[in-house]
Scaffold this motif. Structure first.
Motif, PDB file in Angstrom:
ATOM      1  N   UNK A 156       0.867  -1.174   0.000  1.00  0.00           N
ATOM      2  CA  UNK A 156       0.000   0.000   0.000  1.00  0.00           C
ATOM      3  C   UNK A 156       0.905   1.226   0.000  1.00  0.00           C
ATOM      4  N   UNK A 157       0.748   2.072  -1.000  1.00  0.00           N
ATOM      5  CA  UNK A 157       1.561   3.279  -1.142  1.00  0.00           C
ATOM      6  C   UNK A 157       0.685   4.504  -0.977  1.00  0.00           C
ATOM      7  N   UNK A 158       1.205   5.493  -0.252  1.00  0.00           N
ATOM      8  CA  UNK A 158       0.436   6.687   0.092  1.00  0.00           C
ATOM      9  C   UNK A 158       1.198   7.930  -0.361  1.00  0.00           C
ATOM     10  N   UNK A 159       0.478   8.854  -0.963  1.00  0.00           N
ATOM     11  CA  UNK A 159       1.046  10.152  -1.341  1.00  0.00           C
ATOM     12  C   UNK A 159      -0.066  11.182  -1.325  1.00  0.00           C
ATOM     13  N   UNK A 160       0.321  12.434  -1.361  1.00  0.00           N
ATOM     14  CA  UNK A 160      -0.718  13.477  -1.357  1.00  0.00           C
ATOM     15  C   UNK A 160      -1.463  13.518  -2.690  1.00  0.00           C
ATOM     16  N   UNK A 161      -0.705  13.445  -3.793  1.00  0.00           N
ATOM     17  CA  UNK A 161      -1.301  13.550  -5.131  1.00  0.00           C
ATOM     18  C   UNK A 161      -0.591  12.583  -6.071  1.00  0.00           C
ATOM     19  N   UNK A 162      -1.208  12.244  -7.204  1.00  0.00           N
ATOM     20  CA  UNK A 162      -0.576  11.304  -8.133  1.00  0.00           C
ATOM     21  C   UNK A 162       0.801  11.744  -8.599  1.00  0.00           C
ATOM     22  N   UNK A 163       1.014  13.042  -8.824  1.00  0.00           N
ATOM     23  CA  UNK A 163       2.316  13.483  -9.317  1.00  0.00           C
ATOM     24  C   UNK A 163       3.374  13.520  -8.227  1.00  0.00           C
ATOM     25  N   UNK A 164       3.017  13.151  -6.989  1.00  0.00           N
ATOM     26  CA  UNK A 164       3.970  13.132  -5.885  1.00  0.00           C
ATOM     27  C   UNK A 164       4.303  11.714  -5.440  1.00  0.00           C
ATOM     28  N   UNK A 179      -3.227   5.101  -2.182  1.00  0.00           N
ATOM     29  CA  UNK A 179      -4.120   6.036  -1.500  1.00  0.00           C
ATOM     30  C   UNK A 179      -3.542   7.440  -1.606  1.00  0.00           C
ATOM     31  N   UNK A 180      -4.322   8.346  -2.178  1.00  0.00           N
ATOM     32  CA  UNK A 180      -3.928   9.753  -2.240  1.00  0.00           C
ATOM     33  C   UNK A 180      -4.708  10.528  -1.195  1.00  0.00           C
ATOM     34  N   UNK A 181      -4.002  11.333  -0.425  1.00  0.00           N
ATOM     35  CA  UNK A 181      -4.655  12.010   0.697  1.00  0.00           C
ATOM     36  C   UNK A 181      -5.290  13.341   0.318  1.00  0.00           C
ATOM     37  N   UNK A 182      -4.862  13.949  -0.817  1.00  0.00           N
ATOM     38  CA  UNK A 182      -5.373  15.267  -1.194  1.00  0.00           C
ATOM     39  C   UNK A 182      -6.244  15.243  -2.456  1.00  0.00           C
ATOM     40  N   UNK A 183      -6.146  14.182  -3.238  1.00  0.00           N
ATOM     41  CA  UNK A 183      -6.927  14.082  -4.471  1.00  0.00           C
ATOM     42  C   UNK A 183      -7.531  12.689  -4.581  1.00  0.00           C
ATOM     43  N   UNK A 184      -8.762  12.606  -5.095  1.00  0.00           N
ATOM     44  CA  UNK A 184      -9.373  11.319  -5.349  1.00  0.00           C
ATOM     45  C   UNK A 184      -8.768  10.674  -6.586  1.00  0.00           C
ATOM     46  N   UNK A 185      -8.916   9.350  -6.693  1.00  0.00           N
ATOM     47  CA  UNK A 185      -8.356   8.632  -7.840  1.00  0.00           C
ATOM     48  C   UNK A 185      -9.120   7.325  -8.031  1.00  0.00           C
ATOM     49  N   UNK A 191      -7.954  10.944   1.060  1.00  0.00           N
ATOM     50  CA  UNK A 191      -7.861  10.671   2.486  1.00  0.00           C
ATOM     51  C   UNK A 191      -6.833   9.603   2.768  1.00  0.00           C
ATOM     52  N   UNK A 192      -6.396   9.483   4.006  1.00  0.00           N
ATOM     53  CA  UNK A 192      -5.414   8.463   4.369  1.00  0.00           C
ATOM     54  C   UNK A 192      -6.011   7.066   4.268  1.00  0.00           C
ATOM     55  N   UNK A 193      -5.169   6.059   4.169  1.00  0.00           N
ATOM     56  CA  UNK A 193      -5.683   4.691   4.106  1.00  0.00           C
ATOM     57  C   UNK A 193      -6.422   4.321   5.385  1.00  0.00           C
ATOM     58  N   UNK A 194      -7.394   3.452   5.236  1.00  0.00           N
ATOM     59  CA  UNK A 194      -8.223   3.044   6.368  1.00  0.00           C
ATOM     60  C   UNK A 194      -7.937   1.588   6.731  1.00  0.00           C
ATOM     61  N   UNK A 195      -8.408   1.214   7.904  1.00  0.00           N
ATOM     62  CA  UNK A 195      -8.253  -0.163   8.349  1.00  0.00           C
ATOM     63  C   UNK A 195      -8.965  -1.128   7.408  1.00  0.00           C
ATOM     64  N   UNK A 196     -10.112  -0.722   6.872  1.00  0.00           N
ATOM     65  CA  UNK A 196     -10.841  -1.586   5.942  1.00  0.00           C
ATOM     66  C   UNK A 196     -10.048  -1.813   4.656  1.00  0.00           C
ATOM     67  N   UNK A 197      -9.361  -0.788   4.182  1.00  0.00           N
ATOM     68  CA  UNK A 197      -8.549  -0.951   2.982  1.00  0.00           C
ATOM     69  C   UNK A 197      -7.331  -1.829   3.253  1.00  0.00           C
TER      70      UNK A 197
END
Length: 243
Positions: A156-164, A179-185, A191-197
């Motif tokens: 699971x990889x997390x970033x603010x936006x796809x270009x980051x 999971x992108x925290x600032x933009x949907x995709x 949003x940050x990753x959740x326990x369900x994800x």
């Protein structure tokens, strides 16, 4: 080579201390304004496990030195070692690598280093990584593919936006959850990753690798613990500005 043969025939980055050597920059590119990717030929190179890192040391004419640790993005089958370095404000080493280093330059290196944060390629594991902390997970992905063990690794990889998100295309091809925290995709709200994800990625996992900034590492470790993972199964590597 089977897992048993790997573990029995060599111990890359294992019990012996590594010596300083040199590496020549073969290719250099800037995948983003704040990132530099170096691929290097290392003299007297030792074999390594995915997740390990090298020290890169710069030496001034007056013999002043500065060194920093950088995770490997390459797996052991790659003839070159690959680093992705974030250019940090006032970072002595990262600024030099991004702005001044050129193809053909020779740098001092020591590695591979790391007996704790490394993956043996056959223990079922999950990576929860953020920003440039994806680099060791990329090394693990490449090793998993090389050894035909992609089913033993989930990411699971997390970033603010796809270009980051570094290595975004490679992560997507591997099937990583992103999971992108600032933009949907792709229908996922920001949003940050959740326990369900995270739950389906943890099913059957024996180890979890966390890499990212200190803030991200705290969040990721708390998420893993709240999801019921044994604290002894969590291996954390944090990065950031050093003195």
């Amino acid at each position: 080579m089977s897992g048993a043969e790997e573990a029995g025939s060599f111990d890359p980055g294992g019990t012996g201390a590594t010596a300083w050597t040199t590496g020549r920059i073969i290719t250099k590119d800037l995948p983003a304004p704040h990132l530099v990717r170096l691929r290097m030929h290392v003299e007297d190179r030792q074999r390594h496990w995915p997740g390990q890192h090298y020290l890169i040391r710069l030496r001034a004419p007056d013999d002043y030195t500065a060194q920093r640790s950088y995770s490997l993005a390459s797996d052991d089958s790659d003839p070159l070692v690959e680093f992705l370095v974030e250019r940090l404000p006032d970072g002595e080493v990262s600024e030099f690598l991004a702005d001044e280093a050129e193809v053909g330059d020779v740098l001092e290196l020591r590695g591979p280093i790391g007996r704790w944060f490394r993956w043996d390629t056959y223990t079922p594991s999950v990576c929860l990584v953020g920003g440039t902390g994806v680099v060791p997970a990329v090394s693990m992905i490449r090793a998993a593919r090389h050894h035909g063990r992609s089913d033993q690794l989930r990411v699971m990889a997390v970033a603010r936006r796809p270009d980051e998100l570094p290595y975004a295309d490679e992560l997507a091809r591997f099937g990583a959850t992103i999971a992108y925290t600032r933009e949907g995709d792709d229908g996922r709200p920001p949003g940050p990753p959740t326990a369900d994800e995270l739950a389906p990625l943890l099913d059957g996992a024996e180890l979890a690798y966390v890499c990212g900034s200190a803030r991200f590492a705290r969040f990721a470790e708390d998420l893993l613990l709240s999801s019921g993972l044994d604290p002894q199964a969590i291996r954390v590597e944090k990065f950031g500005v050093t003195g």
